[in-house]
Design an enzyme around this catalytic site. Structure first.
Site, mmCIF file in Angstrom:
data_model
loop_
_atom_site.group_PDB
_atom_site.id
_atom_site.type_symbol
_atom_site.label_atom_id
_atom_site.label_comp_id
_atom_site.label_asym_id
_atom_site.label_seq_id
_atom_site.Cartn_x
_atom_site.Cartn_y
_atom_site.Cartn_z
ATOM 1 N N LYS A 1 12.771 13.754 5.547
ATOM 2 C CA LYS A 1 12.964 15.276 4.980
ATOM 3 C C LYS A 1 12.073 16.354 5.511
ATOM 4 C CE LYS A 1 15.555 13.717 0.921
ATOM 5 N NZ LYS A 1 15.908 13.898 -0.447
ATOM 6 N N ASP B 1 20.560 12.987 -5.158
ATOM 7 C CA ASP B 1 20.712 12.232 -6.322
ATOM 8 C C ASP B 1 19.607 12.719 -7.432
ATOM 9 O OD1 ASP B 1 22.786 9.486 -5.899
ATOM 10 O OD2 ASP B 1 22.271 10.686 -4.296
ATOM 11 N N THR C 1 19.609 15.355 1.859
ATOM 12 C CA THR C 1 19.746 14.175 1.110
ATOM 13 C C THR C 1 19.669 13.059 2.109
ATOM 14 O OG1 THR C 1 21.199 12.710 -0.162
ATOM 15 C CG2 THR C 1 22.452 14.346 1.259
ATOM 16 N N ASP D 1 18.493 1.100 -5.343
ATOM 17 C CA ASP D 1 18.548 0.649 -4.299
ATOM 18 C C ASP D 1 17.440 0.750 -3.382
ATOM 19 O OD1 ASP D 1 19.062 3.114 -3.832
ATOM 20 O OD2 ASP D 1 21.026 2.920 -3.510
ATOM 21 N N ASP E 1 17.086 18.114 -3.094
ATOM 22 C CA ASP E 1 17.520 16.765 -2.722
ATOM 23 C C ASP E 1 18.924 16.439 -3.623
ATOM 24 O OD1 ASP E 1 17.242 13.677 -2.925
ATOM 25 O OD2 ASP E 1 16.643 14.081 -5.043
ATOM 26 N N ARG F 1 5.649 27.362 -23.665
ATOM 27 C CA ARG F 1 6.850 26.660 -24.072
ATOM 28 C C ARG F 1 6.559 25.363 -24.705
ATOM 29 N NH1 ARG F 1 9.375 27.766 -17.966
ATOM 30 N NH2 ARG F 1 10.009 29.902 -18.435
ATOM 31 N N ASP G 1 13.257 14.962 -6.624
ATOM 32 C CA ASP G 1 12.695 14.120 -7.686
ATOM 33 C C ASP G 1 11.643 12.956 -7.106
ATOM 34 O OD1 ASP G 1 15.067 12.726 -6.398
ATOM 35 O OD2 ASP G 1 14.723 11.218 -8.170
HETATM 36 P P1 IMP Z 1 19.031 11.743 -2.383
HETATM 37 O O1 IMP Z 1 18.278 11.318 -3.722
HETATM 38 O O2 IMP Z 1 20.052 12.666 -1.980
HETATM 39 O O3 IMP Z 1 17.803 11.474 -1.280
HETATM 40 O O4 IMP Z 1 19.748 10.219 -2.423
HETATM 41 C C1 IMP Z 1 19.327 9.024 -2.215
HETATM 42 C C2 IMP Z 1 20.465 8.047 -2.620
HETATM 43 O O5 IMP Z 1 21.475 7.996 -1.450
HETATM 44 C C3 IMP Z 1 20.172 6.490 -2.231
HETATM 45 O O6 IMP Z 1 19.424 6.038 -3.485
HETATM 46 C C4 IMP Z 1 21.488 5.759 -2.137
HETATM 47 O O7 IMP Z 1 21.940 5.467 -3.045
HETATM 48 C C5 IMP Z 1 22.166 6.865 -1.345
HETATM 49 N N1 IMP Z 1 22.503 6.467 -0.151
HETATM 50 C C6 IMP Z 1 23.802 6.334 0.541
HETATM 51 N N2 IMP Z 1 23.709 6.317 1.807
HETATM 52 C C7 IMP Z 1 22.391 6.192 2.256
HETATM 53 C C8 IMP Z 1 21.510 5.986 3.521
HETATM 54 O O8 IMP Z 1 22.307 5.810 4.638
HETATM 55 N N3 IMP Z 1 20.339 5.916 3.437
HETATM 56 C C9 IMP Z 1 19.613 6.319 2.052
HETATM 57 N N4 IMP Z 1 20.294 6.379 0.951
HETATM 58 C C10 IMP Z 1 21.521 6.400 0.923
HETATM 59 MG MG MG Z 2 16.613 11.942 -5.370
#
Ligand code: IMP
Ligand code: MG
Length: 444
Positions: free
Chosen positions: A372, A159, A193, A364, A157, A111, A404
């Protein structure tokens, strides 16, 4: 674009993965010594290079086998025999399955044309992809030798893994089709998450993030069986809030911690948790003022997490995010070890049973109670609270987490490595690609 900044950033030790860097170093030798196509046929040089890379991956594969063997031996007997690979790469984690690295290399070489490149040596991403593919191959094919073992639980995960940062799943998302396919194959699927929304608002908030998937489950065209739909879980705030899809509610149902908290978590002392949260809140206030971020950021304090986020239309510089997360990690280390200030003096020096994770979410910074590793393990155990299910027990070798954030500090998926096999992706597109491989290998 390779800016000087990017190069320097990559040199930060906590952002590097020692195992990947070590493999890169091994591959650099044939790249430098045997890649001269000025004086030889380019095709022959590429074939020779491929053969040499292949041999290196075969050798690493055997070192991984030896590591697994010795780690298992050490578990039975306390003689600490350290594997050769562990000596060479001290930060190495546990391997829960062997890794067919040589075969994975051949597939990725097809690939990515790695061995045809004469000017760019095998990169971090090449090696990351090969490790991912090897993990998927192991989870789907090696078990043919051990028919009782198979992949049972796959966690994601949120985001950057199943949706872009801060976004949500829409019904046409490529990820949704794959998640539905995994459910149809009888796998348990979990979203683990950091995003933390408690009981009252959770079902609605997680629905907003996973709308496309949940709408699909509720739709007329969904061919999944009832029990397959209910194999979908959401673990929020790392390991704090559990929800499960419920057919009657046509949405996510909150499951009380009493039903699934691991014994060690059940015993966590609430005043210790509050002490950690208060201390880190004050620390974030201090950092915010130190960086003059009062006008552009907001500090959020929840029951089990504190975070600093940019105000609408503002952003926090990458260097500042990184400084704040490292500073919070270091603060945590200090208070978890020496907590003279903790009010309850009888327990003053034992805060370290509570797991806490600090991470840089890209825009943030958050400090969450739990991690996790606990989130994934809680799911493995909760699914098997009904021991009669033929899927039980679910071992770490039968569980996969895709995420990630795998840097060793300031990242939150890293901890999942303690509880499951892992795949390290860099975008939802890569998640789709690895799931396509996984589904192909399972069905093929
Ligand atoms: P993950 O990538 O699914 O683990 O989500 C991470 C993102 O969730 C963080 O970068 C935040 O923007 C959002 N987030 C919202 N509420 C919380 C919290 O209570 N703790 C940590 N991240 C949070
Ligand atoms: Mg993430």
């Amino acid at each position: 674009m390779t800016s000087r900044y990017r190069v320097e950033y990559a040199l930060k030790s906590h952002r590097r993965d020692e195992f990947i860097e070590w493999i890169k170093g091994l591959l650099a030798t044939p790249f430098v010594l045997h890649a001269d196509d000025q004086h030889a046929d380019a095709q022959l040089v590429a074939e020779d290079c491929q053969q040499r890379y292949y041999q290196i991956f075969r050798d690493v594969e055997m070192l991984v086998d030896q590591t697994i063997f010795l780690d298992e031996l050490n578990e039975l007997d306390s003689k600490k025999a350290i594997s050769r690979l562990r000596r060479l790469v001290p930060s190495l984690g546990r391997f829960f399955t062997p890794l067919p690295l040589a075969d994975a290399f051949l597939l990725e070489d097809e690939r990515r044309a790695i061995s045809k490149r004469r000017l760019v040596s095998p990169s971090f991403n090449d090696v990351r992809m090969i490790l991912n593919t090897a993990q998927i191959m192991a989870l789907t094919s090696l078990y043919k030798e051990k028919p009782s073992a198979r992949l049972k639980l796959i966690t994601f995960d949120g985001d950057v893994t199943i949706y872009d940062d801060g976004k949500s799943l829409d019904e046409h998302s490529d990820v949704v089709k794959r998640l539905v396919k995994l459910l149809s194959l009888g796998l348990y699927v979990g979203v683990v998450t950091a995003a933390g929304y408690p009981r009252q608002s959770g079902a609605e908030k997680y629905y907003e993030r996973l709308k496309g998937l949940i709408d699909h489950l509720n739709g007329e065209n969904c061919t999944l069986k009832t029990y397959q739909k209910e194999n979908l879980f959401v673990m929020g705030a790392e390991s704090n809030y559990l929800f499960r899809y419920n057919n009657e509610m046509k949405g996510l149902k909150y499951i009380d911690g009493e039903e699934w908290f691991l014994p060690e978590v059940r015993n966590w002392n609430i005043s210790k948790i509050n002490y950690i949260m208060d201390t880190l809140y004050k620390h974030l206030v201090y950092l915010r003022s130190n960086f003059n971020l009062e006008d552009t950021t907001t500090i959020i304090k929840k029951e089990r997490s504190v975070g600093i986020i940019p105000n609408p239309g503002c952003r926090i510089l990458r260097e500042q995010l990184e400084e704040m997360v490292l500073s919070c990690s270091s603060k945590l280390n200090t208070i978890l070890k020496y907590s003279e200030n903790f009010a309850d003096s009888t327990e003053a020096l034992c805060l370290d049973d509570i797991k806490v994770c600090a991470f840089n979410g890209g825009s943030d910074v958050w400090v969450d109670i739990g991690d996790k590793a606990l989130g994934v393990e809680s799911l493995q155990k909760y699914i098997c609270h009904d021991e009669t299910l033929d899927v039980c027990p679910i071992s770490k070798a039968e569980s996969l987490h895709i995420g990630d954030q795998f840097a060793s500090l300031g990242a939150n998926d890293f901890k999942a490595r303690l509880s499951a096999c892992t795949v390290w992706i860099a975008s939802p597109k890569e998640t789709v690609a690895i799931l396509d491989d996984l589904i192909d290998f399972i069905e093929g």
